[in-house]
Design a protein around this motif. Sequence first.
Motif, PDB file in Angstrom:
ATOM      1  N   UNK A  30       0.827  -1.213   0.000  1.00 25.89           N
ATOM      2  CA  UNK A  30       0.000   0.000   0.000  1.00 25.89           C
ATOM      3  C   UNK A  30       0.857   1.257   0.000  1.00 25.89           C
ATOM      4  N   UNK A  31       2.159   1.092   0.241  1.00 27.77           N
ATOM      5  CA  UNK A  31       3.037   2.252   0.331  1.00 27.77           C
ATOM      6  C   UNK A  31       2.705   3.066   1.563  1.00 27.77           C
ATOM      7  N   UNK A  32       2.833   4.369   1.467  1.00 26.73           N
ATOM      8  CA  UNK A  32       2.522   5.247   2.593  1.00 26.73           C
ATOM      9  C   UNK A  32       1.024   5.532   2.675  1.00 26.73           C
ATOM     10  N   UNK A  33       0.281   5.041   1.711  1.00 22.53           N
ATOM     11  CA  UNK A  33      -1.158   5.257   1.703  1.00 22.53           C
ATOM     12  C   UNK A  33      -1.514   6.551   0.998  1.00 22.53           C
ATOM     13  N   UNK A  34      -2.734   6.615   0.535  1.00 32.00           N
ATOM     14  CA  UNK A  34      -3.227   7.822  -0.128  1.00 32.00           C
ATOM     15  C   UNK A  34      -3.724   8.813   0.918  1.00 32.00           C
ATOM     16  N   UNK A  35      -3.656  10.094   0.593  1.00 30.96           N
ATOM     17  CA  UNK A  35      -4.108  11.131   1.519  1.00 30.96           C
ATOM     18  C   UNK A  35      -5.507  11.637   1.188  1.00 30.96           C
ATOM     19  N   UNK A  36      -5.918  11.524  -0.079  1.00 28.66           N
ATOM     20  CA  UNK A  36      -7.227  12.007  -0.488  1.00 28.66           C
ATOM     21  C   UNK A  36      -7.796  11.094  -1.571  1.00 28.66           C
ATOM     22  N   UNK A  37      -9.101  10.894  -1.514  1.00 26.36           N
ATOM     23  CA  UNK A  37      -9.768  10.120  -2.555  1.00 26.36           C
ATOM     24  C   UNK A  37     -11.137  10.723  -2.820  1.00 26.36           C
ATOM     25  N   UNK A  38     -11.476  10.848  -4.087  1.00 28.61           N
ATOM     26  CA  UNK A  38     -12.794  11.309  -4.512  1.00 28.61           C
ATOM     27  C   UNK A  38     -13.398  10.180  -5.337  1.00 28.61           C
ATOM     28  N   UNK A  39     -14.564   9.695  -4.916  1.00 28.82           N
ATOM     29  CA  UNK A  39     -15.150   8.526  -5.549  1.00 28.82           C
ATOM     30  C   UNK A  39     -16.542   8.800  -6.105  1.00 28.82           C
ATOM     31  N   UNK A  40     -16.769   8.350  -7.305  1.00 29.81           N
ATOM     32  CA  UNK A  40     -18.105   8.192  -7.869  1.00 29.81           C
ATOM     33  C   UNK A  40     -18.140   6.764  -8.404  1.00 29.81           C
ATOM     34  N   UNK A  41     -18.249   5.789  -7.505  1.00 29.73           N
ATOM     35  CA  UNK A  41     -18.062   4.390  -7.894  1.00 29.73           C
ATOM     36  C   UNK A  41     -19.261   3.833  -8.654  1.00 29.73           C
ATOM     37  N   UNK A  42     -19.070   2.705  -9.326  1.00 33.04           N
ATOM     38  CA  UNK A  42     -20.205   2.071 -10.015  1.00 33.04           C
ATOM     39  C   UNK A  42     -21.203   1.499  -9.013  1.00 33.04           C
ATOM     40  N   UNK A  43     -22.476   1.521  -9.392  1.00 31.53           N
ATOM     41  CA  UNK A  43     -23.543   0.969  -8.554  1.00 31.53           C
ATOM     42  C   UNK A  43     -24.028  -0.316  -9.225  1.00 31.53           C
ATOM     43  N   UNK A  44     -23.609  -1.443  -8.692  1.00 31.87           N
ATOM     44  CA  UNK A  44     -24.017  -2.722  -9.276  1.00 31.87           C
ATOM     45  C   UNK A  44     -23.853  -3.817  -8.239  1.00 31.87           C
ATOM     46  N   UNK A  60     -11.247  -9.440   4.122  1.00 33.71           N
ATOM     47  CA  UNK A  60     -12.202  -9.323   5.220  1.00 33.71           C
ATOM     48  C   UNK A  60     -13.365  -8.393   4.974  1.00 33.71           C
ATOM     49  N   UNK A  61     -13.573  -8.017   3.711  1.00 36.51           N
ATOM     50  CA  UNK A  61     -14.663  -7.098   3.390  1.00 36.51           C
ATOM     51  C   UNK A  61     -15.827  -7.873   2.789  1.00 36.51           C
ATOM     52  N   UNK A  62     -16.933  -7.929   3.500  1.00 34.85           N
ATOM     53  CA  UNK A  62     -18.135  -8.618   3.033  1.00 34.85           C
ATOM     54  C   UNK A  62     -19.156  -7.572   2.641  1.00 34.85           C
ATOM     55  N   UNK A  63     -19.452  -7.504   1.342  1.00 36.32           N
ATOM     56  CA  UNK A  63     -20.428  -6.518   0.884  1.00 36.32           C
ATOM     57  C   UNK A  63     -21.083  -6.985  -0.399  1.00 36.32           C
ATOM     58  N   UNK A  64     -22.195  -6.353  -0.748  1.00 28.69           N
ATOM     59  CA  UNK A  64     -23.047  -6.868  -1.816  1.00 28.69           C
ATOM     60  C   UNK A  64     -23.103  -5.976  -3.049  1.00 28.69           C
ATOM     61  N   UNK A  65     -22.415  -4.831  -3.032  1.00 26.75           N
ATOM     62  CA  UNK A  65     -22.504  -3.907  -4.147  1.00 26.75           C
ATOM     63  C   UNK A  65     -21.139  -3.317  -4.451  1.00 26.75           C
ATOM     64  N   UNK A  66     -20.920  -3.001  -5.715  1.00 20.79           N
ATOM     65  CA  UNK A  66     -19.618  -2.452  -6.110  1.00 20.79           C
ATOM     66  C   UNK A  66     -19.312  -1.131  -5.420  1.00 20.79           C
ATOM     67  N   UNK A  67     -20.333  -0.301  -5.186  1.00 16.79           N
ATOM     68  CA  UNK A  67     -20.031   1.013  -4.602  1.00 16.79           C
ATOM     69  C   UNK A  67     -19.482   0.894  -3.188  1.00 16.79           C
ATOM     70  N   UNK A  68     -20.017  -0.037  -2.389  1.00 14.23           N
ATOM     71  CA  UNK A  68     -19.475  -0.223  -1.044  1.00 14.23           C
ATOM     72  C   UNK A  68     -18.132  -0.947  -1.088  1.00 14.23           C
ATOM     73  N   UNK A  69     -17.928  -1.789  -2.097  1.00  7.04           N
ATOM     74  CA  UNK A  69     -16.628  -2.439  -2.268  1.00  7.04           C
ATOM     75  C   UNK A  69     -15.547  -1.396  -2.555  1.00  7.04           C
ATOM     76  N   UNK A  70     -15.843  -0.479  -3.476  1.00  8.15           N
ATOM     77  CA  UNK A  70     -14.877   0.569  -3.813  1.00  8.15           C
ATOM     78  C   UNK A  70     -14.578   1.445  -2.599  1.00  8.15           C
ATOM     79  N   UNK A  71     -15.631   1.805  -1.867  1.00 12.79           N
ATOM     80  CA  UNK A  71     -15.443   2.672  -0.707  1.00 12.79           C
ATOM     81  C   UNK A  71     -14.677   1.946   0.393  1.00 12.79           C
ATOM     82  N   UNK A  72     -15.027   0.691   0.639  1.00 12.50           N
ATOM     83  CA  UNK A  72     -14.339  -0.076   1.677  1.00 12.50           C
ATOM     84  C   UNK A  72     -12.861  -0.275   1.376  1.00 12.50           C
ATOM     85  N   UNK A  73     -12.526  -0.599   0.139  1.00 13.63           N
ATOM     86  CA  UNK A  73     -11.130  -0.782  -0.239  1.00 13.63           C
ATOM     87  C   UNK A  73     -10.362   0.533  -0.192  1.00 13.63           C
TER      88      UNK A  73
END
Length: 201
Positions: A30-44, A60-73
């Motif tokens: 992951x390196x030093x990690x990102x400092x900022x993220x702006x997301x408009x993820x897919x909804x599916x 360890x991420x259990x979710x049912x939609x791409x938008x929460x997957x993108x946000x969680x990651x």
Amino acid sequence: MARYGSSIDTTVIDRDFIEDAVYRIKLGRKGSGYTHAILNPPYKKINSHSAHRALLRLVGLETVNLYTAFLGLSMELMSKGGEIVAIIPRSFCNGLYYKPFREWMLQKSSVEQIHLFHSRTSAFNDDEVLQENVIIKLVCGKKQGRVTITTSSDTRFSDLQSHEYPFSEIVHAADEQKFIHVPVSPTHTGIGSVPLAARSS
């Protein structure tokens, strides 16, 4: 980014985000990690037997939609104090299927602000989006404090209103489902409304 001139270096990563994020997390790259993220993820929806679902379970991420997957990651890839702003459907705020994601989000970040549009049709009518969307700001690795709730009729924000609430009015301590409540005015805390049921059957 080009409008900011040569002082901004950009890199376009042309890879599947879920695959790439899980790879970085699992291999400690992951390196030093990102400092900022702006997301408009897919909804599916994500099929329970899909490759993406299996990859998410590896971290360890259990979710049912791409938008929460993108946000969680994205939370997992951020450095401490990193800020995320995402425009996403409001559906993650309640519902049994999103409980694991809500627990993931509240464990890894603080909810700083939620913006709610009064109309689900006027905000994104050019894109024919009928979802009820919110804009949420999270800060990773920060202790949870008060939450700012803003509202407007549409994306012009001409009638923007802003109020602060204690976190206990957003997520109730006794609520096993960790439902997220978005009061629309200081006099409406959500007490007695549908999402506040502590148990479901």
